[in-house]
Design an enzyme around this catalytic site. Structure first.
Site, short mmCIF file in Angstrom:
data_model
loop_
_atom_site.label_atom_id
_atom_site.label_comp_id
_atom_site.label_asym_id
_atom_site.label_seq_id
_atom_site.Cartn_x
_atom_site.Cartn_y
_atom_site.Cartn_z
N LYS A 182 -60.67 15.65 -45.79
CA LYS A 182 -59.29 15.73 -46.28
C LYS A 182 -59.22 15.09 -47.66
O LYS A 182 -60.04 14.21 -47.94
CB LYS A 182 -58.30 15.06 -45.35
CG LYS A 182 -58.67 13.67 -44.80
CD LYS A 182 -59.02 12.57 -45.69
CE LYS A 182 -58.01 11.99 -46.63
NZ LYS A 182 -58.53 10.81 -47.39
N TYR A 224 -52.22 10.93 -44.66
CA TYR A 224 -52.21 10.51 -43.24
C TYR A 224 -50.77 10.42 -42.72
O TYR A 224 -50.52 10.70 -41.54
CB TYR A 224 -52.89 9.14 -43.07
CG TYR A 224 -54.38 9.18 -43.23
CD1 TYR A 224 -55.20 9.44 -42.13
CD2 TYR A 224 -54.98 8.98 -44.46
CE1 TYR A 224 -56.58 9.49 -42.27
CE2 TYR A 224 -56.35 9.03 -44.61
CZ TYR A 224 -57.15 9.29 -43.51
OH TYR A 224 -58.52 9.35 -43.66
P1 NAD Z 1 -67.55 8.81 -52.92
O1 NAD Z 1 -67.16 8.90 -54.36
O2 NAD Z 1 -67.99 7.48 -52.40
O3 NAD Z 1 -68.67 9.88 -52.58
C1 NAD Z 1 -68.73 11.14 -53.19
C2 NAD Z 1 -70.17 11.59 -53.31
O4 NAD Z 1 -70.17 12.82 -54.04
C3 NAD Z 1 -71.04 10.61 -54.09
O5 NAD Z 1 -72.27 10.46 -53.43
C4 NAD Z 1 -71.26 11.29 -55.44
O6 NAD Z 1 -72.52 10.99 -56.01
C5 NAD Z 1 -71.20 12.76 -55.03
N1 NAD Z 1 -70.89 13.65 -56.16
C6 NAD Z 1 -71.51 14.80 -56.39
N2 NAD Z 1 -71.03 15.38 -57.49
C7 NAD Z 1 -70.08 14.57 -57.98
C8 NAD Z 1 -69.22 14.63 -59.14
N3 NAD Z 1 -69.24 15.67 -59.98
N4 NAD Z 1 -68.36 13.62 -59.33
C9 NAD Z 1 -68.31 12.58 -58.48
N5 NAD Z 1 -69.11 12.46 -57.37
C10 NAD Z 1 -69.98 13.46 -57.14
O7 NAD Z 1 -66.28 9.32 -52.10
P2 NAD Z 1 -65.99 9.08 -50.55
O8 NAD Z 1 -65.15 7.87 -50.38
O9 NAD Z 1 -67.24 9.16 -49.77
O10 NAD Z 1 -65.04 10.34 -50.24
C11 NAD Z 1 -65.58 11.64 -50.10
C12 NAD Z 1 -64.55 12.54 -49.41
O11 NAD Z 1 -64.26 12.02 -48.13
C13 NAD Z 1 -63.21 12.63 -50.11
O12 NAD Z 1 -62.70 13.93 -49.98
C14 NAD Z 1 -62.32 11.66 -49.36
O13 NAD Z 1 -60.95 12.00 -49.39
C15 NAD Z 1 -62.87 11.80 -47.97
N6 NAD Z 1 -62.68 10.57 -47.17
C16 NAD Z 1 -62.20 10.70 -45.90
C17 NAD Z 1 -62.05 9.57 -45.10
C18 NAD Z 1 -61.59 9.72 -43.69
O14 NAD Z 1 -61.27 8.72 -43.05
N7 NAD Z 1 -61.56 10.93 -43.15
C19 NAD Z 1 -62.38 8.32 -45.60
C20 NAD Z 1 -62.89 8.21 -46.89
C21 NAD Z 1 -63.05 9.36 -47.66
#
Ligand code: NAD
Length: 383
Positions: free
Chosen positions: A130, A218
């Site tokens: 999401k 949420y």
């Molecule tokens: P994050 O930034 O920590 O991770 C993103 C990953 O994508 C990184 O490993 C990064 O290297 C990679 N990536 C690849 N191409 C990229 C680019 N062009 N720019 C930036 N990063 C790039 O983010 P996250 O916190 O892991 O969140 C990822 C997704 O999960 C989001 O959509 C977020 O909304 C969702 N999320 C959901 C929950 C939940 O409880 N369901 C919790 C946290 C995050």
């Protein structure tokens, strides 16, 4: 209107006939369902990859990352061969990998549509984090790509599968609170621009809506599943300090009010500059349910208030990510209904769009389409 959650064309993603040609590649089978995790950031490393250890039917079979060292380390920790590691350039080769049946998209929001559609075209089912996309057009394109490919698209709404939230839904549905009058959701946290994981969230183009798209969703989704109806109107206001470098392109504090056909009102708030909280409350005619916290990964509590007395409702805590991945595996095997399909994500996108429209129009009432009906009620389908 903010242009992050907006109707823009889906350029260069090539949804179409090719999607159909890939549809037959994954054969119907039995046994555990193999998952590829795309994007090895905070959520993937902290919750999702470790979560496979608690899964019954879902197995980690591949990783997709732009960082070979990181992917190699995680692969070896999880006993995956080097052939199970893909990058963003050779991603489409997953089509030929029968060990991958589901692709779990854990990328920044602006990348969800592209990788969802590429995975569907490769003949895989998709579990997507999401918010499902950064624009309504992208969300719609994801749904139609899943239909064309005859594959499942599930949005990773973990609260739909989580015991506390399910218990709250059932108590509201049972009428034991009396008629629900008011839902209050508070989904806020502090953001840190120096953290790469927050930097993209603070950029409208990449997140599609700052705190609203990250945390507020949420509350938007929660009000809908708690009341089991759809809002018909929203009014919203924002308070954003534009001198704060975090808030150059996204709003900070947004408060909104949804009006529901039953007469219930849902007040929601979200912020990226507030002490962490993910709480909700349902006030009925006679009793009040308070989940505080209600949507963290663990340590949530549910209370029933009547008059001045409070009773805690015991909740069995689970690994929420393992639960949703197992649910997706069961959907793929035909053992469970799709509870949080793309349409469910699209409805939240429409409502977030309406919230931002009301903010841009200084709190004017914006009509929302109350005709959407979820196909499956989590309170009924999920045990
Ligand atoms: P994050 O930034 O920590 O991770 C993103 C990953 O994508 C990184 O490993 C990064 O290297 C990679 N990536 C690849 N191409 C990229 C680019 N062009 N720019 C930036 N990063 C790039 O983010 P996250 O916190 O892991 O969140 C990822 C997704 O999960 C989001 O959509 C977020 O909304 C969702 N999320 C959901 C929950 C939940 O409880 N369901 C919790 C946290 C995050």
């Amino acid at each position: 209107m903010n242009d992050g959650i907006s109707r823009r064309g889906l350029i260069g993603l090539g949804v179409g006939a090719a999607a159909l040609s890939a549809a037959g590649r994954t054969q119907a089978r039995d046994g555990p369902v193999g998952f590829a995790v795309v994007g090895l950031g905070k959520l993937a490393q902290g919750q999702i990859v470790p979560g496979f250890r608690n899964c019954r039917n879902a197995r980690l079979t591949a990783l997709v990352s732009g960082h070979p060292d990181k992917a190699g380390r995680i692969a070896s920790e999880h006993h995956l061969p080097s052939g199970a590691i893909y990058d963003y350039d050779n991603f489409d080769r997953i089509a030929a990998d029968p060990k991958i049946e589901v692709v779990y998209i854990v990328l920044p929001n602006f990348m969800h549509a592209e990788y969802t559609i590429r995975a569907l075209k490769a003949g895989k089912h998709v579990l997507c984090e999401k918010p499902m996309a950064t624009s309504l057009a992208d969300a719609e394109a994801m749904i139609s790509a899943a239909k064309s490919a005859n594959r499942k698209l599930m949005i990773a709404y973990r609260c739909h599968y989580e015991p506390l939230n399910l218990e709250a839904m059932r108590r509201v549905r049972s009428g034991s609170l009396g008629k629900p009058r008011l839902v209050i959701t508070k989904m806020v946290r502090q953001s840190d621009q120096s953290d790469p994981s927050d930097a993209w969230r603070l950029d409208m183009r990449q997140s599609g809506g700052g705190a609203l798209a990250d945390m507020g969703i949420y509350g938007v989704n929660g009000a809908r599943y708690l009341l089991n109806e759809e809002p018909v109107e929203v009014r919203a206001t924002a308070r954003t300090d534009r001198s704060d470098p975090r808030f150059k392109t996204v709003e900070d504090l947004i408060a909104w009010e949804f009006r529901f056909p039953s007469g219930a009102i849902a007040q929601g708030s979200t912020s990226f500059d507030a002490a962490d909280e993910m709480a909700f409350e349902v006030i009925g005619q006679h009793k009040r349910l308070v989940a505080d916290p209600g949507c963290f990964y663990g340590g949530n509590h549910l209370y029933l208030w009547q008059g001045g007395s409070r009773t805690e409702i015991p909740i069995h805590e689970i690994d929420q990510f393992a639960r949703e991945m197992d649910w997706m595996a069961d959907v793929v095997r035909g053992r469970a209904p799709l509870v949080s399909p793309g349409e469910e994500g699209l409805q939240d996108m429409r409502l977030m769009h309406a919230i931002l429209e009301s903010v841009a129009r200084h709190g004017a009432a914006v009509s929302t389409d109350g005709r959407y009906r979820r196909a499956v009620d989590p309170a009924v389908a999920v045990s």
